[in-house]
Write an enzyme that holds these catalytic residues in place. Structure first.
Site, mmCIF file in Angstrom:
data_model
loop_
_atom_site.group_PDB
_atom_site.id
_atom_site.type_symbol
_atom_site.label_atom_id
_atom_site.label_comp_id
_atom_site.label_asym_id
_atom_site.label_seq_id
_atom_site.Cartn_x
_atom_site.Cartn_y
_atom_site.Cartn_z
ATOM 1 N N GLN A 177 58.769 20.629 76.615
ATOM 2 C CA GLN A 177 57.898 19.605 76.012
ATOM 3 C C GLN A 177 58.540 18.222 76.102
ATOM 4 O O GLN A 177 57.872 17.236 76.384
ATOM 5 C CB GLN A 177 57.574 19.952 74.549
ATOM 6 C CG GLN A 177 56.780 18.836 73.859
ATOM 7 C CD GLN A 177 55.890 19.317 72.743
ATOM 8 O OE1 GLN A 177 55.187 20.312 72.881
ATOM 9 N NE2 GLN A 177 55.910 18.605 71.629
ATOM 10 N N GLU A 178 59.864 18.173 75.891
ATOM 11 C CA GLU A 178 60.571 16.894 76.002
ATOM 12 C C GLU A 178 60.380 16.331 77.416
ATOM 13 O O GLU A 178 60.149 15.132 77.608
ATOM 14 C CB GLU A 178 62.057 17.092 75.697
ATOM 15 C CG GLU A 178 62.849 15.798 75.780
ATOM 16 C CD GLU A 178 64.288 15.931 75.303
ATOM 17 O OE1 GLU A 178 64.715 17.046 74.972
ATOM 18 O OE2 GLU A 178 64.983 14.904 75.272
#
Ligand code: FAD
Length: 385
Positions: A249-250
């Protein structure tokens, strides 16, 4: 600013269109007028976190019962794009909402979620994630910060560097070894409430090549006594697995801002070359300018299509590490190339600080370094070969 020839992506629902308009208006009215001052001060005002929280633009993907807006990653993606389109890449909200809060939501106990998430959503707490140390960045297993059991709690010792939101953060997720003998299996995530942690000290806000007003700092922990509930979750040694699960997600967050910055660079450049004249005509009338921008727009469009594909898969819970790594590496490399080509079309003005394209050029470079360097992304992709 819709410079790419693309229809609205399938993941963009009606409520997200409204969110986009609201975020655009909010950042234009509240943040953009302050930019020059923050640029000169080297940091934004702490109070702006609470303003963004009151506008519902922090923790939009957190459940309503914990103070969030009950959205999905798509909500974060919309807000992150607006932050980047407005030239606000120094604002650490994407990390706060899209990285720190999900750690608490996914791995925290019920009590931890109730204690921290509502205050992250209002901006009363500003979040940071402290992984990198002076001696180790890419090789996270090599962290030397320790959280040793002591009585009913832990004692934290170590130093971290390059930490986003470092000066403003008062909820810091620290990567530490609870058992230094065990390598990756000895890593745990410790949550430090910085306002109450004696022995915690903020170091310098670091001077950087770009992102002048982004809050990037050193942090020091010296015999910081932590209660047992500071361990994220209930079991020691889960930190490395937790990090690996959240890192895709980062990477997608970084790709989202990379594509938005490509859009912004294109929009600024097209405006400029239509106005600036040389040899009796507008710069855009030279075939070289048209070809340069035609190539940049084509590549930007391809990047956005791939990004939208990744966002759609991520919202459905089906984005794998390999694809997220491709998105991070490829869009950030492209961002640097496109911003460079755009800057060239501004001539000398492109080198002047008062022209946003020059700041975008400096700001872009870090995108290939943080959230896992692009070399580490290629290592991860290569594992799938
Ligand atoms: C502005 C900014 C904000 C940041 N924010 C945060 C934050 O909020 N929290 C946080 O924890 N960290 C943060 N970082 C740190 C960032 O994530 C690290 O700088 C990054 O992961 C690289 O680590 P390093 O600097 O130690 O480089 P190193 O790991 O020392 O790497 C040096 C070079 O070696 C290459 N390399 C390393 N290992 C390999 C390998 N196995 N194969 C091939 N090449 C390799 C790297 O790609 C790089 O080119 C931030 C950094 C910056 C600049």
């Amino acid at each position: 600013m819709d410079i790419l020839n693309l229809p609205r992506p399938a993941w963009m629902t009606e409520d997200l269109v409204l969110l986009e308009e609201q975020a655009r208006r909010f950042f234009a009215a509240e943040f953009a007028p302050q930019l020059e001052r923050w640029h000169a001060d080297g940091i934004m005002d702490r109070a702006m976190w609470e303003k963004a929280g009151a506008a519902g633009l922090l923790c939009a993907s957190m459940p309503e019962e914990y103070g969030g807006a009950g959205g999905t990653f798509a909500h974060e993606a919309v807000i992150n794009r607006e932050i980047a389109l407005a030239g606000l890449d120094g604002f650490g909200a994407p990390l706060h909402s899209g990285i720190v809060a999900p750690y608490i939501l996914h791995y925290g106990t019920e009590e931890q979620k109730r204690r921290w998430l509502p205050r992250l959503a209002t901006g009363a707490l500003v979040g940071a994630i402290a992984m990198t140390e002076p001696g180790t960045g890419s090789d996270l297993q090599g962290v030397r910060t320790t959280a040793r059991r002591s009585g009913n709690g832990y004692v934290l010792n170590g130093s971290k560097t390059f930490i986003t939101n470092g000066q403003h953060a008062n909820l810091i997720v620290v990567v530490a070894k609870t058992d230094p003998k065990l390598g990756a299996k000895g890593v745990s995530l410790m949550v430090v409430e910085a306002d109450e942690a004696s022995g915690f000290r903020r170091g310098r806000k670091l001077k950087k090549l770009g992102m002048d007003w982004a809050d990037t700092s050193e942090l020091f922990f010296e015999d910081v006594a932590l209660p047992a509930e500071s361990l994220l979750g209930t079991e020691e040694g889960q930190g490395f697995v937790q990090l690996m699960q959240e890192l895709p997600q980062e990477r997608l967050i970084v790709a989202t801002s990379a594509v938005a910055m490509i859009e912004r660079a294109l929009a600024l450049t097209i405006d400029y070359v239509k106005q600036r004249k040389a040899f009796g005509k507008a710069i855009i009338e030279f075939q070289n300018t048209q070809f340069e921008l035609a190539e940049c727009k084509s590549e930007g469009t391809i990047a956005k299509v791939f990004l939208d594909h990744c966002i759609e898969r991520h919202v459905a819970g089906r984005l794998d590490t390999t694809t997220a790594s491709m998105a991070k590496y490829w869009t950030t490399d492209l961002q640097c190339k496109i911003v460079d080509r755009c800057l060239q079309l501004f001539g000398g003005y492109g080198y002047m600080d008062e022209y946003p394209i020059s700041r975008m050029y400096r700001d872009a470079r870090v995108q290939r370094i943080y959230a896992g360097t692009n070399e580490i992304m290629k290592l991860l992709i290569a594992r799938s070969l």
